[in-house]
Structure formats: C-alpha cells, structure tokens
Design a protein around this motif. Structure first.
Motif, short mmCIF file in Angstrom:
data_model
loop_
_atom_site.label_atom_id
_atom_site.label_comp_id
_atom_site.label_asym_id
_atom_site.label_seq_id
_atom_site.Cartn_x
_atom_site.Cartn_y
_atom_site.Cartn_z
N PHE A 1 56.23 72.43 64.63
CA PHE A 1 55.79 73.81 64.40
C PHE A 1 55.63 74.56 65.73
CE2 PHE A 1 51.91 76.38 64.75
CZ PHE A 1 52.36 77.54 64.11
N LYS A 2 54.99 73.92 66.70
CA LYS A 2 54.78 74.57 67.99
C LYS A 2 56.11 74.94 68.65
CE LYS A 2 50.24 74.54 68.40
NZ LYS A 2 49.45 75.78 68.53
N ALA A 3 57.10 74.05 68.53
CA ALA A 3 58.41 74.31 69.12
C ALA A 3 59.08 75.51 68.45
CB ALA A 3 59.30 73.07 68.99
N HIS B 1 62.86 63.65 60.78
CA HIS B 1 62.19 62.39 61.09
C HIS B 1 63.12 61.42 61.80
CE1 HIS B 1 59.62 64.07 57.95
NE2 HIS B 1 58.66 63.29 58.41
N GLY B 2 63.91 61.89 62.71
CA GLY B 2 64.78 61.00 63.45
C GLY B 2 65.84 60.36 62.59
N VAL C 1 64.14 70.38 64.12
CA VAL C 1 63.28 70.02 65.24
C VAL C 1 62.73 68.62 64.99
CG1 VAL C 1 61.31 70.68 66.66
CG2 VAL C 1 62.65 72.45 65.48
N LYS C 2 62.91 67.74 65.95
CA LYS C 2 62.44 66.36 65.80
C LYS C 2 60.92 66.31 65.81
CE LYS C 2 64.74 63.16 65.98
NZ LYS C 2 65.16 62.34 67.10
N ILE C 3 60.37 65.56 64.85
CA ILE C 3 58.92 65.36 64.80
C ILE C 3 58.51 64.41 65.90
CG2 ILE C 3 57.08 64.31 63.43
CD1 ILE C 3 58.42 65.39 60.95
N GLU D 1 51.91 65.37 61.19
CA GLU D 1 52.94 64.96 62.15
C GLU D 1 53.92 66.10 62.47
OE1 GLU D 1 55.93 63.04 58.77
OE2 GLU D 1 55.02 61.77 60.29
N ASN D 2 53.87 67.17 61.68
CA ASN D 2 54.76 68.30 61.90
C ASN D 2 54.21 69.31 62.92
OD1 ASN D 2 56.93 67.86 59.82
ND2 ASN D 2 55.15 67.91 58.47
#
Length: 273
Positions: free
Chosen positions: A165-167, A243-244, A271-273, A160-161
């Motif tokens: 990671f991409k961001a 995780h929000g 960074v939000k998942i 879910e990360n």
C-alpha cells in the motif's frame, strides 16, 4: 524513481510499454533501461567455440539493429536511454537484470487476449510478476497520454499488504492521483460480514497510522468486483499486491469475470508484499 526497466521483444505491445515508460521517466526525471532477451539457442552454444562466438555476434548484431530502429521515437528524446542485451532463457531472470541495473520499476506490455487469468497465470508476464522485487506495470494498449488521476488499490485487508500500500501510495502522489482502496467481498466461503470486515479495516488503518476510507464492494468474484469498481471510479490504473511465487492465481481461480477482464485495457500495477 531513478531507473525504469522495459523488457522488449519488438512487438507493438512492448512499444506501448516503452511509450508509457517514457512518459513516467519524463515526469520523474528518470532513465530508461531497454532490455532484450537475445535467446541464443542451445544448438548455437553446442557448436565449436569459434562458431559459437561468430553466431552469437551475429544474433547480437541483429538485436542491436532492431533496437536502434525500435528506439528511434520522438517520445524518447531527452531521456537517458540505456540498452541491455543478455542471453536469458526464462522470463523470471528479468528480476536479476532489474537488480543488476538498480531499476525501481518494470514496465512491460501484454496482449491480454484471454483475460487476466491468462495474462497473469502461466504466461511470461506472470513469471516476471512472481519474481520481480520492484513494482511491475502491465500495459495492454497504446497510451499516448498516460494521465493517471485515479488508482484503485484492491487488497484482502491483511496487514502484510501495508508495504505494498505504501508503495502504491507513493506512486499515486507522484502523479497527484487519487488512491481508492477497496476490499471485494464475495459470496461463498470467503464471505465476511460487515462487522468482520470493519475489524480488519480498523486493524489495517491502525498499522499504517492513517485514516483512509476503504470501500467494501460486493460482487460474485474478486476479479469481477475489481473491474466493476474500477469502472465505477473511472480508474486509470489498478494496483494489486502479490505474494511472490504464488503469483496472482489466488485472485482469479474460478472467476466468472474473465470476459470483463478480457475487454479491460486498464493498466495494472503489481507490488510484491
């Protein structure tokens, strides 16, 4: 990146954030949105309509004057700066402002005097982090030269990360920074063997379609491990997926590394998942 939202309360810490935001804006040719919560009290809003209007105008006028002085800085020259004043009562509403203004990033200051457990759990900063849909960078001291060369991305290897990671990877590319991926293996119930960890690493790399080294770092707690590893690689920033509404509490509950985090001045990106 086109717009950076900077919540300010006119403290030295929000000025630290504004200076960093200015440096990012210049590198990205982005604009800055300075946001201030006017915070008109319920006592004002319960008065007659005329009294309410007059006092609201008074408080907004004061805020405008403060912002005029606050933004009279050489480092903002050449940047498209917009000011937004709203009577919000809770910091979680900052996410609504970010959406309304189409902000790509939030940069905010934090005193961080009690370590990450206080900075991120039960604080205004944590309220922003839990609700923000865009990345949030937390600045704890003045950084006249925001030169990001090494970024640590600490995560639990869950698939879910991948988007987080991409961001962070894209952010690292904009600064031509080296991205260090790390999994903190701790003693106790969450301990995993090397083979178990490798299986998770293989699954994550297969998902993102890249062969990137992921460091396995052993320590007594996740918090302690993150900052020890960040020190080892001379990290200029630590990035952590969130995780929000769970916030970051799961990273820091029971941590024995609070004293390390308390003294760390490394900027942190969530960074939000």
């Amino acid at each position: 990146m086109k717009k950076i939202l900077v919540p300010v309360d006119f403290s030295e810490y929000s000025e630290y954030a504004l200076e960093v935001a200015a440096q990012i804006a210049k590198q990205q040719n982005a604009g800055i949105i300075i946001f201030h919560m006017v915070g008109i009290s319920e006592s004002v809003l319960s008065k007659s309509e005329l009294e309410e209007e007059e006092e609201a105008k008074y408080y907004i006028h004061l805020a405008k004057e403060k912002i005029k002085t606050f933004t009279d800085k050489p480092y903002l020259e050449g940047i498209d700066v917009k000011t937004v004043l709203q009577n919000l009562k809770i910091f979680s509403e900052i996410d609504l402002v970010a959406k309304e203004q189409s902000a790509d990033l939030i940069v905010m200051g934090s005193h961080g005097i009690s370590g990450l457990k206080t900075v991120f759990v039960g604080s205004n900063t944590e309220k922003v982090i839990r609700t923000a849909q865009v990345p949030v960078i937390v600045i704890k001291r003045r950084r006249p030269s925001f030169d990001v060369k090494n970024i640590v991305f600490a995560f639990d290897l869950k698939q879910e990360n991948a988007n987080a990671f991409k961001a962070v990877q894209e952010f690292a590319k904009t600064f031509s920074a080296t991205l260090h991926l790390v999994y903190i293996n701790t003693v106790g119930i969450n301990y995993m063997s090397n083979s178990q960890i490798q299986q998770k690493i293989d699954a994550f790399l297969a998902l993102i379609g890249e062969e990137i080294p992921i460091k396995i770092y052993n320590d007594y707690s996740v918090e302690l491990g993150i900052f020890n590893y960040a020190n080892d690689v001379n990290a200029d920033m630590v990035a952590i997926p969130t995780h929000g509404r769970r916030g970051l509490a799961h990273f820091f509950i029971g941590s024995i590394g609070e004293s390390v985090a308390n003294q760390s001045s490394t900027p942190i990106m969530t960074v939000k998942i």
